[in-house]
Scaffold this active site. Sequence first.
Site, PDB file in Angstrom:
ATOM      1  N   LYS A  74       0.843  -1.205   0.000  1.00  0.00           N
ATOM      2  CA  LYS A  74       0.000   0.000   0.000  1.00  0.00           C
ATOM      3  C   LYS A  74       0.877   1.254   0.000  1.00  0.00           C
ATOM      4  O   LYS A  74       2.085   1.174   0.274  1.00  0.00           O
ATOM      5  CB  LYS A  74      -0.903  -0.013   1.229  1.00  0.00           C
TER       6      LYS A  74
ATOM      7  N   ARG B  30     -11.466   0.537  14.708  1.00  0.00           N
ATOM      8  CA  ARG B  30     -11.066   1.228  13.489  1.00  0.00           C
ATOM      9  C   ARG B  30     -11.790   0.537  12.349  1.00  0.00           C
ATOM     10  O   ARG B  30     -12.979   0.699  12.180  1.00  0.00           O
ATOM     11  CB  ARG B  30      -9.527   1.168  13.366  1.00  0.00           C
TER      12      ARG B  30
ATOM     13  N   TYR C  10      14.056  30.665   8.312  1.00  0.00           N
ATOM     14  CA  TYR C  10      12.818  31.294   8.796  1.00  0.00           C
ATOM     15  C   TYR C  10      12.809  31.372  10.318  1.00  0.00           C
ATOM     16  O   TYR C  10      13.131  30.397  11.003  1.00  0.00           O
ATOM     17  CB  TYR C  10      11.611  30.469   8.348  1.00  0.00           C
TER      18      TYR C  10
ATOM     19  N   MET D 290      10.272  24.660   2.780  1.00  0.00           N
ATOM     20  CA  MET D 290       9.515  23.792   1.869  1.00  0.00           C
ATOM     21  C   MET D 290      10.436  23.088   0.871  1.00  0.00           C
ATOM     22  O   MET D 290      10.300  21.882   0.618  1.00  0.00           O
ATOM     23  CB  MET D 290       8.471  24.611   1.105  1.00  0.00           C
TER      24      MET D 290
HETATM   25  C1  PLP Z   1      -0.635  -1.618   6.776  1.00  0.00           C
HETATM   26  C2  PLP Z   1      -1.340  -2.858   7.173  1.00  0.00           C
HETATM   27  C3  PLP Z   1      -0.617  -4.042   7.336  1.00  0.00           C
HETATM   28  C4  PLP Z   1       0.891  -4.088   7.279  1.00  0.00           C
HETATM   29  O1  PLP Z   1       1.368  -3.625   8.526  1.00  0.00           O
HETATM   30  P1  PLP Z   1       2.935  -3.470   8.785  1.00  0.00           P
HETATM   31  O2  PLP Z   1       3.030  -3.161  10.243  1.00  0.00           O
HETATM   32  O3  PLP Z   1       3.360  -2.336   7.945  1.00  0.00           O
HETATM   33  O4  PLP Z   1       3.563  -4.743   8.410  1.00  0.00           O
HETATM   34  C5  PLP Z   1      -1.311  -5.196   7.615  1.00  0.00           C
HETATM   35  N1  PLP Z   1      -2.657  -5.180   7.718  1.00  0.00           N
HETATM   36  C6  PLP Z   1      -3.391  -4.055   7.600  1.00  0.00           C
HETATM   37  C7  PLP Z   1      -4.871  -4.124   7.740  1.00  0.00           C
HETATM   38  C8  PLP Z   1      -2.752  -2.856   7.331  1.00  0.00           C
HETATM   39  O5  PLP Z   1      -3.472  -1.741   7.219  1.00  0.00           O
END
Ligand code: PLP
Length: 367
Positions: free
Chosen positions: A41, A132, A256, A304
Amino acid sequence: MSLLEAPAFTGARLLVDLDAVAANTRTLAASTRAAVMAVVKADGFGHGAAAMARTALAAGASSLGVTSIAEAFELRAAGITAPILSWLNPVGADFSEAVAAGIELAVPSLAHLAAMPAGAHIHLHLDTGMARDGAEPHAWAALCQAARQADVQVAGVMSHLGCADSPADPANAAALAAFEGGVAVARRAGLRPRVRHLAATAATLTAPATHFDLVRVGAGLAGIDPSGTVALRGALTLKAPIVSVRRVRAGTPVGYGHTWHAPCDTSLGLLPVGYADGLPRLAGAGAQVQVRGHRQPVAGRISMDQTVVDLGDLPVAAGECVTVFGPGDGGEPTVADWARWAATIPHEIVTGLGSRLSRHTVGGAEL
Ligand SMILES: *Cc1c(COP(=O)(O)O)cnc(C)c1O
């Protein structure tokens, strides 16, 4: 010179070491008897989703996990045919297109179940204590019964741990018990899920009882060990050229807000990277880069697009390259260092790197 003959890019370069990703995959696969799902992801945690996916599959992963179906489509468009699970989509997402592309889908609610096309391969998702994603415990039995009646294949049951980076936290045992109870409820409803999956990277490395049939690892592929127990290898190196060098007197204010003043007569180097490229502004005080083998402090606030480095009396010339972070074996700062300086976790650093960096992939010869 025409616009098509642009000069070689000479700005900041992000190197992605696929051999490190492969080594991390093998380390993770060796710590479990379960199958390994590579979670790619967020553009493969900033490493490039398709390259990370191919590398992990070649090194022992057997499937891929992503958040949205858009991310899954991107992998299919890159020619990747491995099984993919997508677990977070609104009810109105194009699930028919996803099923046609052979993408498996997580189902956290009756509304999602109702949106599944005929024949969808689904993973029922139970919340085991994060409040969640996933079905609320009181809604689980009804979801399992409805799935049994629906025209879908229940391929898996899944959940996610909220405290796995603290293995001794009692919430882990409670979540594990809730998951086992949830699997039992699914079986009593007549479901025969092929894969039960709960663990992500931290639990894969520290809690074998959570592995079941499949572990979902993302951070670990990127060299991040949230459990702090295993030496994984960082796969990213960020290098930036020094655009200019100036000599300043003691007391000269920098950047800054003038939050930093030269402690003595010194040289300042300007880097063409800033918070738009993912260097957290918060990291300014305390952050370092490596110049000619030396750790040198960032001077003042990160802007930035620009960062000033205190070069001291190093005889550095404009055009030389500094290492902002790397795997750490040459003494350079690591992603974990930058996370500490910014009071965050390495995940946020690697996924926050900007699109302006020029990305270069190294290694991965077996692909
Ligand atoms: C991101 C995610 C993972 C992977 O988790 P890591 O700690 O990055 O290995 C697994 N399951 C779900 C549902 C996630 O959102």
